[in-house]
Design a protein around this motif. Structure first.
Motif, PDB file in Angstrom:
ATOM      1  N   ALA A   1       0.693  -1.019   0.145  1.00  0.00           N
ATOM      2  CA  ALA A   1       0.422   0.295   0.492  1.00  0.00           C
ATOM      3  C   ALA A   1       1.042   1.330  -0.201  1.00  0.00           C
ATOM      4  N   LEU A   2       1.890   1.391   0.857  1.00  0.00           N
ATOM      5  CA  LEU A   2       2.750   2.835   1.322  1.00  0.00           C
ATOM      6  C   LEU A   2       3.872   2.660  -0.609  1.00  0.00           C
ATOM      7  N   GLU A   3       4.013   1.796  -1.104  1.00  0.00           N
ATOM      8  CA  GLU A   3       3.805   1.871  -2.420  1.00  0.00           C
ATOM      9  C   GLU A   3       3.845   2.109  -3.300  1.00  0.00           C
ATOM     10  N   LYS A   4       2.869   2.105  -3.020  1.00  0.00           N
ATOM     11  CA  LYS A   4       1.470   2.200  -4.718  1.00  0.00           C
ATOM     12  C   LYS A   4       1.344   3.966  -3.865  1.00  0.00           C
ATOM     13  N   ALA A   5       1.717   4.415  -2.969  1.00  0.00           N
ATOM     14  CA  ALA A   5       1.531   5.792  -2.669  1.00  0.00           C
ATOM     15  C   ALA A   5       3.027   6.421  -2.937  1.00  0.00           C
ATOM     16  N   ARG A   6       3.538   5.901  -3.874  1.00  0.00           N
ATOM     17  CA  ARG A   6       5.184   6.359  -3.426  1.00  0.00           C
ATOM     18  C   ARG A   6       6.153   6.005  -2.546  1.00  0.00           C
ATOM     19  N   PHE A   7       5.787   5.288  -1.736  1.00  0.00           N
ATOM     20  CA  PHE A   7       7.418   4.815  -1.095  1.00  0.00           C
ATOM     21  C   PHE A   7       8.009   4.443  -1.230  1.00  0.00           C
ATOM     22  N   ARG A   8       9.274   4.212  -0.833  1.00  0.00           N
ATOM     23  CA  ARG A   8      10.468   3.087  -1.723  1.00  0.00           C
ATOM     24  C   ARG A   8      10.695   2.157   0.071  1.00  0.00           C
ATOM     25  N   SER A   9      11.212   0.864   0.377  1.00  0.00           N
ATOM     26  CA  SER A   9      11.503   0.603   1.117  1.00  0.00           C
ATOM     27  C   SER A   9      13.034   1.151   1.382  1.00  0.00           C
ATOM     28  N   ALA A  10      13.943   1.299   2.131  1.00  0.00           N
ATOM     29  CA  ALA A  10      15.339   1.825   2.148  1.00  0.00           C
ATOM     30  C   ALA A  10      16.201   0.223   2.372  1.00  0.00           C
ATOM     31  N   THR A  11      15.530  -0.683   1.993  1.00  0.00           N
ATOM     32  CA  THR A  11      16.124  -1.243   2.196  1.00  0.00           C
ATOM     33  C   THR A  11      15.264  -3.040   1.750  1.00  0.00           C
ATOM     34  N   PRO A  12      16.487  -4.018   0.959  1.00  0.00           N
ATOM     35  CA  PRO A  12      15.357  -5.212   0.355  1.00  0.00           C
ATOM     36  C   PRO A  12      14.392  -5.770   1.258  1.00  0.00           C
ATOM     37  N   VAL A  13      13.097  -5.875   0.422  1.00  0.00           N
ATOM     38  CA  VAL A  13      12.348  -6.388   1.053  1.00  0.00           C
ATOM     39  C   VAL A  13      12.532  -7.963   0.936  1.00  0.00           C
ATOM     40  N   LEU A  14      12.600  -9.099   1.708  1.00  0.00           N
ATOM     41  CA  LEU A  14      12.179 -10.561   1.555  1.00  0.00           C
ATOM     42  C   LEU A  14      11.449 -10.713   1.789  1.00  0.00           C
ATOM     43  N   ARG A  15      10.687 -10.971   0.641  1.00  0.00           N
ATOM     44  CA  ARG A  15       9.113 -11.647   0.841  1.00  0.00           C
ATOM     45  C   ARG A  15       8.678 -13.169   0.911  1.00  0.00           C
ATOM     46  N   ASP A  16       9.477 -14.017   0.830  1.00  0.00           N
ATOM     47  CA  ASP A  16      10.077 -14.943   1.149  1.00  0.00           C
ATOM     48  C   ASP A  16      10.395 -15.187   2.367  1.00  0.00           C
ATOM     49  N   GLU A  17      10.446 -15.168   3.168  1.00  0.00           N
ATOM     50  CA  GLU A  17      11.253 -15.402   4.437  1.00  0.00           C
ATOM     51  C   GLU A  17      10.205 -14.239   5.887  1.00  0.00           C
ATOM     52  N   GLU A  18       9.993 -14.236   6.572  1.00  0.00           N
ATOM     53  CA  GLU A  18       9.177 -13.610   7.975  1.00  0.00           C
ATOM     54  C   GLU A  18       9.403 -11.776   7.487  1.00  0.00           C
ATOM     55  N   PRO A  19       8.614 -11.229   7.868  1.00  0.00           N
ATOM     56  CA  PRO A  19       8.816  -9.784   7.907  1.00  0.00           C
ATOM     57  C   PRO A  19       9.740  -9.133   9.346  1.00  0.00           C
ATOM     58  N   GLU A  20      10.220  -8.445   8.641  1.00  0.00           N
ATOM     59  CA  GLU A  20      11.654  -7.880   9.613  1.00  0.00           C
ATOM     60  C   GLU A  20      10.316  -7.064  10.627  1.00  0.00           C
ATOM     61  N   PRO A  21      11.116  -6.823  11.495  1.00  0.00           N
ATOM     62  CA  PRO A  21      10.069  -5.779  13.061  1.00  0.00           C
ATOM     63  C   PRO A  21       9.930  -4.883  12.409  1.00  0.00           C
ATOM     64  N   MET A  22      11.125  -3.997  11.485  1.00  0.00           N
ATOM     65  CA  MET A  22      10.619  -2.859  11.436  1.00  0.00           C
ATOM     66  C   MET A  22      11.183  -2.331   9.674  1.00  0.00           C
ATOM     67  N   TYR A  23      10.484  -1.392   8.944  1.00  0.00           N
ATOM     68  CA  TYR A  23      10.991  -1.350   7.634  1.00  0.00           C
ATOM     69  C   TYR A  23      10.653  -0.317   7.696  1.00  0.00           C
ATOM     70  N   VAL A  24      11.393   0.400   6.859  1.00  0.00           N
ATOM     71  CA  VAL A  24      12.077   2.210   6.586  1.00  0.00           C
ATOM     72  C   VAL A  24      11.396   2.264   5.310  1.00  0.00           C
ATOM     73  N   MET A  25      10.386   2.972   4.968  1.00  0.00           N
ATOM     74  CA  MET A  25       9.440   3.563   4.185  1.00  0.00           C
ATOM     75  C   MET A  25      10.347   5.065   3.759  1.00  0.00           C
ATOM     76  N   ARG A  26      10.876   5.581   2.237  1.00  0.00           N
ATOM     77  CA  ARG A  26      10.741   6.549   2.091  1.00  0.00           C
ATOM     78  C   ARG A  26       9.989   7.186   0.958  1.00  0.00           C
ATOM     79  N   SER A  27      10.096   8.255   0.956  1.00  0.00           N
ATOM     80  CA  SER A  27       9.784   9.069  -0.712  1.00  0.00           C
ATOM     81  C   SER A  27      10.549  10.508  -0.490  1.00  0.00           C
TER      82      SER A  27
END
Length: 161
Positions: free
Chosen positions: A75-101
């Motif tokens: 949802a945030l990517e559709k709103a023009r935010f991008r993750s500061a680090t790679p998002v590994l979707r084949d693993e459990e989510p990380e404790p925190m993601y930094v989304m930047r625009s």
């Protein structure tokens, strides 16, 4: 309860006195999460400001359930935010993601346990930068700060109690 001045404090850079893009970025992020029907809660400095205890910040913090983490990132990517680090979707989510625009940032905390899960479930709606959103109560923020290892949260805890 918060005043417009409480939230305006979050919109101005303390050093330069210039308006930041935080309000516009926060509106975009919150609207994206609302449109995607992601359960979440606003926490951190924005929640403190809504509850009448503003402090300076350069980002907006939201917490989501672990099972909704990747949907929230989408949802945030559709709103023009991008993750500061790679998002590994084949693993459990990380404790925190930094989304930047550009210079603006949304910190997405992933609730895998308590007290964050309860914060999401019980957060009352409030207006954040003109958008209705679930916002952590002061009681919930105290619980989160008790579990935090970040020094700035000691100051937040002290301002509440």
């Amino acid at each position: 309860m918060a005043t417009r001045a409480d939230l305006e404090l979050l919109e101005v850079d303390a050093v330069t006195g210039r308006r930041t893009g935080l309000a516009a970025a926060a509106r975009r992020a919150l609207r994206a999460l609302n449109a995607a029907r992601i359960p979440y809660a606003v926490v951190g400095a924005a929640a403190l400001a809504v509850r009448g205890l503003p402090r300076m910040t350069r980002d907006i913090d939201v917490v989501v359930y672990v099972e909704n983490a990747f949907q929230a990132l989408d949802a945030l990517e559709k709103a023009r935010f991008r993750s500061a680090t790679p998002v590994l979707r084949d693993e459990e989510p990380e404790p925190m993601y930094v989304m930047r625009s550009r210079r603006d940032e949304v910190d997405v905390l992933v609730a895998s346990a308590e007290p964050e899960s309860t914060v999401i479930a019980e957060a009352p709606k409030a207006t954040v930068f003109g958008v209705r959103a679930p916002v952590a109560s002061l009681e919930h923020l105290v619980l989160m700060y008790l579990y935090s290892n970040q020094p700035k949260h000691l100051g937040d805890f002290a301002s509440i109690v």
